[in-house]
Design a protein around this motif. Structure first.
Motif, PDB file in Angstrom:
ATOM      1  N   PRO A 239       0.822   2.794 -19.010  1.00 28.01           N
ATOM      2  CA  PRO A 239       0.677   3.040 -17.570  1.00 28.01           C
ATOM      3  C   PRO A 239       0.419   1.739 -16.820  1.00 28.01           C
ATOM      4  O   PRO A 239      -0.061   0.760 -17.386  1.00 28.01           O
ATOM      5  N   PHE A 240       0.707   1.748 -15.542  1.00 32.06           N
ATOM      6  CA  PHE A 240       0.548   0.547 -14.725  1.00 32.06           C
ATOM      7  C   PHE A 240       0.077   0.956 -13.335  1.00 32.06           C
ATOM      8  O   PHE A 240       0.208   2.119 -12.929  1.00 32.06           O
ATOM      9  N   TYR A 241      -0.463  -0.013 -12.606  1.00 27.34           N
ATOM     10  CA  TYR A 241      -0.911   0.223 -11.235  1.00 27.34           C
ATOM     11  C   TYR A 241       0.175  -0.239 -10.263  1.00 27.34           C
ATOM     12  O   TYR A 241       0.757  -1.320 -10.411  1.00 27.34           O
TER      13      TYR A 241
ATOM     14  N   ASP B 292       8.732   7.643   6.508  1.00 33.39           N
ATOM     15  CA  ASP B 292       7.612   7.547   5.584  1.00 33.39           C
ATOM     16  C   ASP B 292       6.707   8.769   5.747  1.00 33.39           C
ATOM     17  O   ASP B 292       6.208   9.049   6.838  1.00 33.39           O
ATOM     18  N   ILE B 293       6.507   9.498   4.647  1.00 34.41           N
ATOM     19  CA  ILE B 293       5.680  10.706   4.682  1.00 34.41           C
ATOM     20  C   ILE B 293       4.244  10.408   4.249  1.00 34.41           C
ATOM     21  O   ILE B 293       3.285  10.740   4.936  1.00 34.41           O
ATOM     22  N   GLU B 294       4.084   9.775   3.085  1.00 37.54           N
ATOM     23  CA  GLU B 294       2.752   9.501   2.543  1.00 37.54           C
ATOM     24  C   GLU B 294       2.841   8.283   1.637  1.00 37.54           C
ATOM     25  O   GLU B 294       3.871   8.043   0.994  1.00 37.54           O
ATOM     26  N   SER B 295       1.777   7.505   1.563  1.00 40.63           N
ATOM     27  CA  SER B 295       1.767   6.315   0.719  1.00 40.63           C
ATOM     28  C   SER B 295       0.380   6.093   0.139  1.00 40.63           C
ATOM     29  O   SER B 295      -0.626   6.451   0.753  1.00 40.63           O
ATOM     30  N   LYS B 296       0.337   5.510  -1.078  1.00 40.34           N
ATOM     31  CA  LYS B 296      -0.908   5.163  -1.752  1.00 40.34           C
ATOM     32  C   LYS B 296      -0.741   3.799  -2.409  1.00 40.34           C
ATOM     33  O   LYS B 296       0.327   3.485  -2.939  1.00 40.34           O
ATOM     34  N   ASP B 297      -1.813   3.008  -2.380  1.00 39.55           N
ATOM     35  CA  ASP B 297      -1.792   1.684  -2.985  1.00 39.55           C
ATOM     36  C   ASP B 297      -2.626   1.669  -4.258  1.00 39.55           C
ATOM     37  O   ASP B 297      -3.669   2.336  -4.339  1.00 39.55           O
ATOM     38  N   SER B 298      -2.171   0.894  -5.245  1.00 38.82           N
ATOM     39  CA  SER B 298      -2.899   0.646  -6.493  1.00 38.82           C
ATOM     40  C   SER B 298      -3.321   1.941  -7.184  1.00 38.82           C
ATOM     41  O   SER B 298      -4.511   2.210  -7.406  1.00 38.82           O
ATOM     42  N   VAL B 299      -2.355   2.770  -7.513  1.00 35.12           N
ATOM     43  CA  VAL B 299      -2.622   4.011  -8.245  1.00 35.12           C
ATOM     44  C   VAL B 299      -2.057   3.872  -9.655  1.00 35.12           C
ATOM     45  O   VAL B 299      -1.069   3.164  -9.890  1.00 35.12           O
ATOM     46  N   LEU B 300      -2.720   4.533 -10.631  1.00 38.29           N
ATOM     47  CA  LEU B 300      -2.250   4.515 -12.017  1.00 38.29           C
ATOM     48  C   LEU B 300      -1.013   5.403 -12.112  1.00 38.29           C
ATOM     49  O   LEU B 300      -1.044   6.568 -11.715  1.00 38.29           O
TER      50      LEU B 300
ATOM     51  N   GLY C  34       0.161  13.248  -9.231  1.00 42.62           N
ATOM     52  CA  GLY C  34      -0.137  13.013  -7.827  1.00 42.62           C
ATOM     53  C   GLY C  34       1.138  12.733  -7.058  1.00 42.62           C
ATOM     54  O   GLY C  34       2.118  13.472  -7.141  1.00 42.62           O
ATOM     55  N   LEU C  35       1.158  11.626  -6.341  1.00 39.91           N
ATOM     56  CA  LEU C  35       2.294  11.252  -5.503  1.00 39.91           C
ATOM     57  C   LEU C  35       3.454  10.752  -6.357  1.00 39.91           C
ATOM     58  O   LEU C  35       3.249  10.121  -7.393  1.00 39.91           O
ATOM     59  N   SER C  36       4.668  11.030  -5.916  1.00 42.27           N
ATOM     60  CA  SER C  36       5.858  10.591  -6.635  1.00 42.27           C
ATOM     61  C   SER C  36       6.903  10.120  -5.638  1.00 42.27           C
ATOM     62  O   SER C  36       7.062  10.710  -4.562  1.00 42.27           O
ATOM     63  N   ASP C  37       7.616   9.046  -6.017  1.00 38.23           N
ATOM     64  CA  ASP C  37       8.721   8.569  -5.188  1.00 38.23           C
ATOM     65  C   ASP C  37      10.065   8.794  -5.851  1.00 38.23           C
ATOM     66  O   ASP C  37      11.084   8.231  -5.443  1.00 38.23           O
TER      67      ASP C  37
ATOM     68  N   VAL D 120       5.493   8.069 -10.850  1.00 40.43           N
ATOM     69  CA  VAL D 120       4.655   9.189 -10.477  1.00 40.43           C
ATOM     70  C   VAL D 120       3.197   8.851 -10.778  1.00 40.43           C
ATOM     71  O   VAL D 120       2.875   8.250 -11.815  1.00 40.43           O
ATOM     72  N   GLU D 121       2.335   9.228  -9.867  1.00 43.49           N
ATOM     73  CA  GLU D 121       0.905   8.976 -10.036  1.00 43.49           C
ATOM     74  C   GLU D 121       0.317   9.950 -11.063  1.00 43.49           C
ATOM     75  O   GLU D 121       0.623  11.150 -11.038  1.00 43.49           O
ATOM     76  N   ILE D 122      -0.520   9.440 -11.967  1.00 40.26           N
ATOM     77  CA  ILE D 122      -1.212  10.263 -12.959  1.00 40.26           C
ATOM     78  C   ILE D 122      -2.687  10.323 -12.569  1.00 40.26           C
ATOM     79  O   ILE D 122      -3.382   9.302 -12.550  1.00 40.26           O
ATOM     80  N   THR D 123      -3.163  11.502 -12.233  1.00 37.07           N
ATOM     81  CA  THR D 123      -4.568  11.654 -11.834  1.00 37.07           C
ATOM     82  C   THR D 123      -5.463  12.098 -12.994  1.00 37.07           C
ATOM     83  O   THR D 123      -6.675  11.934 -12.932  1.00 37.07           O
ATOM     84  N   GLU D 124      -4.841  12.653 -14.034  1.00 36.24           N
ATOM     85  CA  GLU D 124      -5.650  13.121 -15.167  1.00 36.24           C
ATOM     86  C   GLU D 124      -4.753  13.243 -16.402  1.00 36.24           C
ATOM     87  O   GLU D 124      -3.613  13.677 -16.310  1.00 36.24           O
ATOM     88  N   GLY D 125      -5.288  12.842 -17.573  1.00 34.37           N
ATOM     89  CA  GLY D 125      -4.567  13.013 -18.831  1.00 34.37           C
ATOM     90  C   GLY D 125      -4.127  11.716 -19.468  1.00 34.37           C
ATOM     91  O   GLY D 125      -3.905  11.656 -20.683  1.00 34.37           O
ATOM     92  N   VAL D 126      -3.957  10.651 -18.692  1.00 27.47           N
ATOM     93  CA  VAL D 126      -3.545   9.350 -19.209  1.00 27.47           C
ATOM     94  C   VAL D 126      -4.458   8.296 -18.604  1.00 27.47           C
ATOM     95  O   VAL D 126      -4.764   8.347 -17.406  1.00 27.47           O
ATOM     96  N   LYS D 127      -4.876   7.367 -19.434  1.00 29.25           N
ATOM     97  CA  LYS D 127      -5.741   6.283 -18.952  1.00 29.25           C
ATOM     98  C   LYS D 127      -5.076   4.945 -19.205  1.00 29.25           C
ATOM     99  O   LYS D 127      -4.079   4.840 -19.937  1.00 29.25           O
TER     100      LYS D 127
END
Length: 375
Positions: A40-42, A294-302, A337-340, A344-351
């Motif tokens: 995974p990456f940020y 642009d609908i939604e954006s997030k910075d520095s997410v796993l 989480g969010l996907s482009d 895709v953002e991983i909020t739970e299950g992968v670290k």
């Protein structure tokens, strides 16, 4: 003899055992070698809505004649820039024979009434000057004379309008087609010699020319019902023209339709946006265009690549396979989480630091192709 058979059977059994052991060893080693892993990456993830549509002038009008006739002369061409009040075309009137005869008859009738009223007026004026008749009788004859004169003038004017399309000597003839706004001639659907019909309550009339102000452009497109709820009027968007791919035009969303229309099984909503076009760019009406919103954006997410996700066939829940210390993979359910569409953002299950199995062969092949291109 029995001893020889036993020896042969033992040898065959040993050979089979060796073959089976080698088969399982090769199979197990193949499972380990074939699959690659990714960590995974940020990153920053932006979700966008894309609306397809066209670029059209905000102000566009059609010039129509006020009288039926034949196009006598066209003074402009498509693409010409005109000012308000410029002469666009001239119409030659072809009068209706029946209407012309009726107009002549009305003139003759009005002239008879006028001549009779004039005689009565002159007679009563002489009698009034001598004091024979009262002033009221004289004024009544004067009124009849003036009314007859006005009726004659009106009949003559009607005849001129039917015959020529305008009153002779008028400042603004109905036969002249004038530009009502300043802009560019987009289309001239008629040619000299064509017959045209006037615009009235029962007929839209023949269009002589279409004029638009090309400095004020709007984007008009459609978005899916899944995305329209996230749009707001006044939002800044980007418009990309099909004919000018290397440039983005800023725009502001001005309209989101309150009612959608079903097209090919999906409900689509119309949107409009004012587009800023600089004077150095030559744009044309009707260009195909795409609007990126642009609908939604997030910075520095796993995040991980979306191609690494797998889905349970029964529950349809997403999971990934993570490499453990025994060179084996274990399934791990994940929450997204969010996907482009790519990441895709991983909020739970992968670290951070986990090694996720690249299970999709097409994804692995694409990665290998990219590496070869870089080399």
């Amino acid at each position: 003899m029995n001893k020889t058979v036993k020896i042969i059977l033992i040898i065959v059994a040993i050979i089979l055992l060796v073959w089976v052991l080698k088969y399982f060893k090769d199979a197990n080693s193949k499972d380990v070698v074939d699959y690659k892993v990714e960590t995974p990456f940020y990153t920053s993830i932006n979700t966008k809505a894309v609306a397809t549509g066209k670029l059209n002038p905000e102000e566009e009008i059609e010039l129509k004649p006020q009288i039926s006739g034949i196009v006598d002369k066209i003074l402009v061409e498509e693409g010409d820039i005109v000012k308000k009040g410029d002469l666009i075309a001239k119409i030659r009137v072809v009068p209706n024979e029946q209407s012309l005869v009726s107009a002549k008859s009305r003139i003759a009738s009005a002239r008879l009434s006028f001549d009779n009223a004039k005689v009565l007026y002159n007679r009563n004026k002489t009698l009034f000057d001598k004091g024979v008749i009262s002033i009221q009788d004289f004024e009544n004859s004067e009124l009849s004379y003036n009314q007859a004169k006005e009726s004659l003038v009106q009949a003559q004017n009607d005849y001129q309008i039917i015959k020529r399309g305008s009153i002779s000597g008028g400042n603004s003839a109905n036969t002249n087609i004038i530009a009502q706004i300043a802009g560019t001639i987009l289309e001239i659907p008629v040619r000299e010699g064509d017959q045209v019909i006037q615009s009235n309550n029962f007929n839209a009339g023949t269009t002589i020319a279409t004029i638009a102000d090309m400095s004020l452009m709007i984007f008009e497109g459609k978005v899916d019902e899944a995305e329209v709820g996230k749009l707001e009027e006044g939002k800044e968007i980007k418009v990309i023209l099909g004919a000018i791919n290397d440039k983005e035009f800023p725009a502001k969303l001005t309209f989101v339709a309150p009612k959608g229309k079903e097209e090919n099984g999906a409900v689509q909503f119309t949107i409009k946006a004012n587009v800023t076009v600089d004077s150095t760019t030559n744009v044309r009406a009707g260009y195909s265009a795409n609007a990126e919103i642009d609908i939604e954006s997030k910075d520095s997410v796993l995040a991980i690549r979306e191609a690494l996700l797998q889905y349970n066939r029964i529950t349809e829940k997403p999971f990934v396979e993570i490499l453990n210390g025994d060179n084996k993979f274990k399934k791990e359910n994940v929450k997204l989480g969010l996907s482009d569409g790519i990441n895709v953002e991983i909020t739970e299950g992968v670290k951070e630091g986990d090694q996720v199995k690249v299970w999709n062969k097409a994804s692995k092949d694409n990665e290998d192709d990219d590496n070869e291109d870089e080399d």
